[in-house]
Design a protein around this motif. Structure first.
Motif, PDB file in Angstrom:
ATOM      1  N   LEU A 288      31.552   4.714  75.452  1.00 57.13           N
ATOM      2  CA  LEU A 288      32.805   5.461  75.514  1.00 57.13           C
ATOM      3  C   LEU A 288      33.256   5.906  74.125  1.00 57.13           C
ATOM      4  N   ARG A 289      33.100   5.013  73.153  1.00 57.80           N
ATOM      5  CA  ARG A 289      33.494   5.374  71.789  1.00 57.80           C
ATOM      6  C   ARG A 289      32.609   6.493  71.236  1.00 57.80           C
ATOM      7  N   THR A 290      31.330   6.441  71.572  1.00 58.94           N
ATOM      8  CA  THR A 290      30.412   7.503  71.140  1.00 58.94           C
ATOM      9  C   THR A 290      30.804   8.834  71.767  1.00 58.94           C
ATOM     10  N   ALA A 291      31.104   8.808  73.076  1.00 54.95           N
ATOM     11  CA  ALA A 291      31.505  10.040  73.766  1.00 54.95           C
ATOM     12  C   ALA A 291      32.810  10.584  73.189  1.00 54.95           C
ATOM     13  N   LYS A 292      33.726   9.691  72.848  1.00 57.59           N
ATOM     14  CA  LYS A 292      35.012  10.116  72.290  1.00 57.59           C
ATOM     15  C   LYS A 292      34.804  10.812  70.943  1.00 57.59           C
ATOM     16  N   ARG A 293      33.948  10.244  70.067  1.00 60.92           N
ATOM     17  CA  ARG A 293      33.701  10.863  68.761  1.00 60.92           C
ATOM     18  C   ARG A 293      33.098  12.257  68.920  1.00 60.92           C
ATOM     19  N   ARG A 294      32.175  12.406  69.855  1.00 59.18           N
ATOM     20  CA  ARG A 294      31.543  13.713  70.063  1.00 59.18           C
ATOM     21  C   ARG A 294      32.554  14.756  70.527  1.00 59.18           C
ATOM     22  N   LEU A 295      33.416  14.343  71.440  1.00 55.19           N
ATOM     23  CA  LEU A 295      34.434  15.279  71.928  1.00 55.19           C
ATOM     24  C   LEU A 295      35.437  15.639  70.835  1.00 55.19           C
ATOM     25  N   GLU A 296      35.797  14.667  69.998  1.00 53.25           N
ATOM     26  CA  GLU A 296      36.728  14.942  68.910  1.00 53.25           C
ATOM     27  C   GLU A 296      36.125  15.900  67.891  1.00 53.25           C
ATOM     28  N   GLN A 297      34.823  15.799  67.693  1.00 51.48           N
ATOM     29  CA  GLN A 297      34.155  16.681  66.742  1.00 51.48           C
ATOM     30  C   GLN A 297      34.132  18.134  67.220  1.00 51.48           C
ATOM     31  N   GLU A 298      34.333  18.348  68.499  1.00 48.15           N
ATOM     32  CA  GLU A 298      34.310  19.699  69.058  1.00 48.15           C
ATOM     33  C   GLU A 298      35.686  20.375  68.997  1.00 48.15           C
ATOM     34  N   GLU A 301      39.428  24.312  65.010  1.00 50.56           N
ATOM     35  CA  GLU A 301      40.139  24.137  63.746  1.00 50.56           C
ATOM     36  C   GLU A 301      41.648  24.321  63.960  1.00 50.56           C
ATOM     37  N   GLY A 302      42.400  23.427  63.392  1.00 46.85           N
ATOM     38  CA  GLY A 302      43.853  23.500  63.489  1.00 46.85           C
ATOM     39  C   GLY A 302      44.442  22.771  64.678  1.00 46.85           C
ATOM     40  N   LEU A 303      43.589  22.300  65.575  1.00 45.70           N
ATOM     41  CA  LEU A 303      44.081  21.559  66.736  1.00 45.70           C
ATOM     42  C   LEU A 303      43.733  20.079  66.587  1.00 45.70           C
ATOM     43  N   PRO A 304      44.544  19.190  67.185  1.00 46.25           N
ATOM     44  CA  PRO A 304      44.249  17.761  67.065  1.00 46.25           C
ATOM     45  C   PRO A 304      42.912  17.414  67.701  1.00 46.25           C
ATOM     46  N   ALA A 305      42.245  16.452  67.096  1.00 51.14           N
ATOM     47  CA  ALA A 305      40.945  16.033  67.628  1.00 51.14           C
ATOM     48  C   ALA A 305      41.096  15.495  69.042  1.00 51.14           C
ATOM     49  N   ASP A 306      42.182  14.788  69.304  1.00 50.76           N
ATOM     50  CA  ASP A 306      42.443  14.232  70.637  1.00 50.76           C
ATOM     51  C   ASP A 306      43.880  14.586  71.013  1.00 50.76           C
ATOM     52  N   PRO A 307      44.091  15.706  71.741  1.00 54.18           N
ATOM     53  CA  PRO A 307      45.453  16.147  72.070  1.00 54.18           C
ATOM     54  C   PRO A 307      46.262  15.089  72.821  1.00 54.18           C
TER      55      PRO A 307
END
Length: 321
Positions: A288-298, A301-307
């Motif tokens: 889950l942590r790995t999936a979260k990091r990948r989604l945050e990396q996507e 620009e200018g938007l929060p990594a995790d809204p």
């Protein structure tokens, strides 16, 4: 109960409605169809809303845990309010987790099986709630009041003797014990309607054109057997209210109060089960942590990594379960 003050209040509220296992019931003496526990309708609306919210919360847990199932049996005479009770009490739950079954006159196929067969086919799955609008108790109610229906079931001679009703009570009790032993809670509610209130509701169906479709001349014919049904209900309640599947007699002359009681009884059952969201193991958490990091990396620009986390800073710190 599990640190939830609501559970204690609900338990106290429904206790007078519970038929004590082993007690001998006489409906006319023991339960008042017009009772409303001192509540006013305005208070009742708020209580029903709270009850519906509670049911929605616990239904999600029940489905997620996928261990227990709940069977709600509703019995009442015609115009007792079963349909409206189901509609209002279950208004806030996820319909995917609820299945309602109404049992009419048995079909030819159903008559070719034992009397519990058609009900067993509609039992809930784990994580789900099944509602029987009329139930297997029709087999010791309408069939008892109209013994000619027993002949239609084509039973062998030894199964039609004088002990048929006592035997059926025992068979039903054993069946419900089997269900509860395997994780399926059985909730049984009798909506107790007075004869005068039934008459009033029948007349309303005749007076209002939009309600004419709900009326059947058979309803009035069946009303002639009122006393027979009262005796059959009293015997049923006395013989089949058990520790594992007790009956609750709900005053039904006031529809709003009947709905509050039904919501409270069902909520009490779910609270007692206390379903929990499944815990994930450490290996799954790593994924889950790995999936979260990948989604945050996507994140653009200018938007929060995790809204979601940005709007709810404490979300990841809440205790799970």
């Amino acid at each position: 109960m599990h640190g939830d003050e609501r559970a204690e209040r609900i338990a106290d509220f429904i206790e007078p409605l519970r038929v004590e296992p082993g007690s001998k019931v006489r409906l006319g003496r023991d339960f008042d169809p017009r009772d409303k526990a001192g509540l006013k309708k305005r208070e009742g609306v708020e209580l029903l809303r709270s009850g519906v919210e509670l049911l929605a919360e616990y239904q999600q847990r029940l489905a997620a845990q996928d261990t227990y199932g709940v069977l709600l049996c509703l019995q009442a005479l015609d115009a007792g309010g079963k349909d409206g009770t189901i509609r209002h009490v279950m208004s806030g739950v996820n319909p995917q987790g609820v299945r309602v079954s109404s049992f009419k006159v048995p079909s030819a196929e159903e008559l070719d099986h034992d009397y519990l067969w058609r009900y067993a086919k509609r039992l809930p799955e784990r994580g789900g709630i099944a509602i029987f609008n009329r139930s297997h108790y029709e087999e010791v109610l309408v069939v008892r009041v109209h013994p000619e229906l027993l002949v239609r079931q084509r039973l062998p001679g030894h199964a039609r003797g004088s002990g048929v009703w006592k035997r059926r009570y025992q068979e039903i009790n054993d069946w419900e014990r089997h269900l509860t032993d395997n994780g399926f809670k059985v909730v049984k509610i009798f909506l107790n309607l007075s004869k005068e209130e039934q008459r009033t509701r029948f007349l309303k169906r005749l007076d209002l054109p939009e309600k004419n479709w709900k009326f059947s001349a058979a309803d009035v014919r069946e009303r002639q057997y009122w006393d027979d049904y009262q005796r059959a209900f009293s015997r049923m309640l006395s013989a089949t209210s058990t520790e594992w599947a007790p009956w609750y007699v709900v005053p039904a002359d006031r529809k709003w109060f009947a709905r509050i009681c039904t919501a409270a009884i069902l909520a009490h059952t779910l609270i007692d089960i206390d379903p929990r969201y499944p815990e994930v193991d450490e290996e799954t958490r790593k994924d889950l942590r790995t999936a979260k990091r990948r989604l945050e990396q996507e994140a653009p620009e200018g938007l929060p990594a995790d809204p979601y986390a940005a709007r709810h800073p404490s979300a990841g710190k809440k205790k799970r379960g």
